[in-house]
Design a protein around this motif. Structure first.
Motif, PDB file in Angstrom:
ATOM      1  N   MET A 144       9.756  -6.672   6.883  1.00  0.00           N
ATOM      2  CA  MET A 144       8.753  -6.168   5.556  1.00  0.00           C
ATOM      3  C   MET A 144       7.601  -4.690   6.468  1.00  0.00           C
ATOM      4  SD  MET A 144       5.535  -7.466   2.496  1.00  0.00           S
ATOM      5  CE  MET A 144       4.431  -7.721   3.521  1.00  0.00           C
ATOM      6  N   GLY A 145       8.120  -3.438   6.075  1.00  0.00           N
ATOM      7  CA  GLY A 145       6.643  -2.591   6.992  1.00  0.00           C
ATOM      8  C   GLY A 145       5.813  -2.081   5.724  1.00  0.00           C
ATOM      9  N   ILE A 146       4.570  -2.481   6.815  1.00  0.00           N
ATOM     10  CA  ILE A 146       3.540  -2.229   4.881  1.00  0.00           C
ATOM     11  C   ILE A 146       1.997  -1.211   5.999  1.00  0.00           C
ATOM     12  CG2 ILE A 146       2.199  -4.202   5.041  1.00  0.00           C
ATOM     13  CD1 ILE A 146       1.894  -3.972   1.923  1.00  0.00           C
ATOM     14  N   GLY A 147       1.882  -0.746   5.229  1.00  0.00           N
ATOM     15  CA  GLY A 147       0.339  -0.194   5.715  1.00  0.00           C
ATOM     16  C   GLY A 147      -0.365   0.847   4.164  1.00  0.00           C
ATOM     17  N   THR A 148      -1.383   1.457   4.215  1.00  0.00           N
ATOM     18  CA  THR A 148      -1.822   2.139   3.085  1.00  0.00           C
ATOM     19  C   THR A 148      -1.741   3.266   2.099  1.00  0.00           C
ATOM     20  OG1 THR A 148      -3.214   3.699   4.790  1.00  0.00           O
ATOM     21  CG2 THR A 148      -4.085   1.545   4.512  1.00  0.00           C
ATOM     22  N   ALA A 149      -0.725   3.642   3.271  1.00  0.00           N
ATOM     23  CA  ALA A 149       0.160   4.649   1.914  1.00  0.00           C
ATOM     24  C   ALA A 149       0.105   5.910   2.755  1.00  0.00           C
ATOM     25  CB  ALA A 149       0.498   4.200   0.633  1.00  0.00           C
ATOM     26  N   ASN A 150      -0.370   6.513   3.390  1.00  0.00           N
ATOM     27  CA  ASN A 150      -0.884   8.046   3.716  1.00  0.00           C
ATOM     28  C   ASN A 150      -0.555   8.791   2.731  1.00  0.00           C
ATOM     29  OD1 ASN A 150      -2.719  10.880   5.095  1.00  0.00           O
ATOM     30  ND2 ASN A 150      -0.463  10.171   6.201  1.00  0.00           N
ATOM     31  N   ASN A 151       0.958   9.297   3.372  1.00  0.00           N
ATOM     32  CA  ASN A 151       1.850   9.854   2.194  1.00  0.00           C
ATOM     33  C   ASN A 151       2.086   9.855   0.525  1.00  0.00           C
ATOM     34  OD1 ASN A 151       4.579   8.963   2.111  1.00  0.00           O
ATOM     35  ND2 ASN A 151       4.802   8.767   4.838  1.00  0.00           N
ATOM     36  N   ALA A 152       3.006   8.192   0.484  1.00  0.00           N
ATOM     37  CA  ALA A 152       3.453   7.916  -0.116  1.00  0.00           C
ATOM     38  C   ALA A 152       1.772   8.318  -1.493  1.00  0.00           C
ATOM     39  CB  ALA A 152       3.624   6.131  -0.564  1.00  0.00           C
ATOM     40  N   LEU A 153       0.515   7.739  -1.725  1.00  0.00           N
ATOM     41  CA  LEU A 153      -0.433   8.029  -2.520  1.00  0.00           C
ATOM     42  C   LEU A 153      -0.875   9.851  -2.640  1.00  0.00           C
ATOM     43  CD1 LEU A 153      -2.087   4.851  -1.956  1.00  0.00           C
ATOM     44  CD2 LEU A 153      -0.441   5.820  -4.043  1.00  0.00           C
ATOM     45  N   ARG A 154      -1.142   9.966  -0.989  1.00  0.00           N
ATOM     46  CA  ARG A 154      -1.556  11.648  -1.337  1.00  0.00           C
ATOM     47  C   ARG A 154      -1.030  12.362  -1.607  1.00  0.00           C
ATOM     48  NH1 ARG A 154      -5.828  11.533   2.152  1.00  0.00           N
ATOM     49  NH2 ARG A 154      -6.389  10.309   3.564  1.00  0.00           N
ATOM     50  N   SER A 155       0.478  12.496  -1.588  1.00  0.00           N
ATOM     51  CA  SER A 155       1.339  13.358  -2.266  1.00  0.00           C
ATOM     52  C   SER A 155       1.477  13.362  -4.072  1.00  0.00           C
ATOM     53  CB  SER A 155       2.690  12.965  -2.071  1.00  0.00           C
ATOM     54  OG  SER A 155       3.588  11.593  -1.944  1.00  0.00           O
ATOM     55  N   MET A 156       1.337  12.223  -4.381  1.00  0.00           N
ATOM     56  CA  MET A 156       0.089  11.846  -5.682  1.00  0.00           C
ATOM     57  C   MET A 156      -0.801  12.244  -6.751  1.00  0.00           C
ATOM     58  SD  MET A 156       2.875   8.446  -6.826  1.00  0.00           S
ATOM     59  CE  MET A 156       2.632   7.404  -5.912  1.00  0.00           C
ATOM     60  N   GLY A 157      -1.650  12.894  -6.030  1.00  0.00           N
ATOM     61  CA  GLY A 157      -2.997  13.446  -5.473  1.00  0.00           C
ATOM     62  C   GLY A 157      -3.759  11.783  -6.139  1.00  0.00           C
TER      63      GLY A 157
END
Length: 357
Positions: free
Chosen positions: A88-101
């Motif tokens: 399981m690779g996990i992080g704070t989601a720099n791109n996944a969340l920023r790209s949704m604003g």
């Protein structure tokens, strides 16, 4: 030699995982970005059927686009398809969340998600507070008919700052950090990780450091400009985004020029949110990890490429990779920043690095 490749999940390109396995890659991770890429779990499920030995996982998921119980189930389900080959690779989601604003997950949210998901994947009962209520959670199929948590699922965490390293030291088996061949930066991250592991009461060396780099093998007559234009494109800016906080916190120990260059590139990419006409987040992320966005060409200097990227002739790439391992990296990793050149890059990694190991 253990070697990790990460790529954006592109559902019609699952064959690159088998290609990676065939050239000797030991771990493959699929990126998650709901507005950016294909769904990683569908991609990984197909890859599991096509492969026999390579380890598979998200690179990376996060605490917010899926709640911890769903994330734990997705990995345990994949673990039923590829027993003992799932991480399981996990992080704070720099791109996944920023790209949704939205802003990335907080370290506290990541910490709690890891507490819940790791306990569930270990077959334990755990307490979670969600939507204002505290409840107990546990997988309800102890016999493994629906998913597999009997085979351990290692935790890989993407870190980019001091607090992230502390969380990784408590939960992770591997911590991945955007690193290029500069030994000064590698030794600094290695020192901070080892200290955090000791503070967490874990054994020395129990958390492995994985260097995530951007890759391009130069052909005869090519230069660093060709590596940007035909290779990793805007990838180095991603390293700037993830490292800027950590570098500023340790500015006195690093070359001030690279700290300033990294900061300027990160801020220029995101744009000024206080400007009269700030960039729309959908426009900012529209070409993320799709090769070179011409708008970013002026931001990507040779200084940034040399610091964050693994590129050069086959001999130079091999020499740089060995230098990174000697400086304190436990495992090498490349994130393929351009899906349209992925097959070429995997073949080059196989010939320039893995065939020599």
């Amino acid at each position: 030699m253990e070697f990790f490749i990460g790529s954006c999940a592109k559902i019609d390109q699952v064959g690159i995982v088998k290609q990676a396995e065939d050239v000797g890659v030991t771990h493959f991770g699929a990126g998650e970005g709901p507005l950016l890429f294909s769904d990683p779990y569908q991609f990984l499920a197909l890859a599991a059927r096509d492969t026999t030995s390579i380890n598979l996982g998200t690179w990376v998921t996060n605490p917010l686009t899926r709640i911890p119980a769903v994330t734990a189930n997705s990995h345990a389900t994949l673990n039923a398809l590829a027993p003992g080959r799932v991480f399981m690779g996990i992080g704070t989601a720099n791109n996944a969340l920023r790209s949704m604003g939205h802003s990335p997950a907080t370290i506290a949210e990541l910490d709690d998600a890891l507490r819940v998901s790791t306990a569930l994947m270990a077959g334990e009962r755990v307490t979670e507070t969600w939507r204002g209520k505290e409840r107990e959670l546990q997988f309800l199929d102890p016999n493994g008919h629906w998913y597999n948590f009997a085979d351990p699922i290692p935790v890989w965490m993407a870190a980019g700052g001091p607090r992230g390293i502390q969380v990784a030291a408590r939960y992770a088996d591997y911590v991945a950090y955007c690193l290029g061949p500069d030994p000064e930066m590698i030794k600094l991250v290695r020192r901070e990780l080892d200290k955090a592991v000791a503070d967490a009461g874990r054994a020395p060396g129990s958390v492995k450091l994985v260097a995530v780099s951007w890759f391009y093998q130069l052909r005869n007559g090519e230069t660093w400009e060709d590596a940007v234009d035909s290779g990793f494109g805007s990838g180095p800016i991603s390293s700037c985004l993830t490292n800027v906080g950590f570098m500023q916190a340790h500015a006195s120990e690093l070359d001030p020029q690279i700290v300033e260059a990294t900061t300027q590139a990160a801020m220029a990419y995101l744009g000024d949110p206080n400007a009269a006409d700030p960039p729309h987040y959908l426009e900012t992320w529209a070409k993320y990890l799709r090769g070179l966005d011409p708008a970013h060409r002026s931001l990507i200097t040779k200084e940034l490429c040399d610091y964050w990227c693994l590129y050069g002739s086959p001999d130079e790439i091999w020499e740089k990779s060995q230098g990174m391992l000697e400086a304190g990296v436990d495992m090498m990793s490349v994130f393929l920043s351009n899906p349209f050149t992925a097959e070429r890059d995997i073949a080059d990694i196989g010939s320039s690095i893995l065939a020599r190991a």
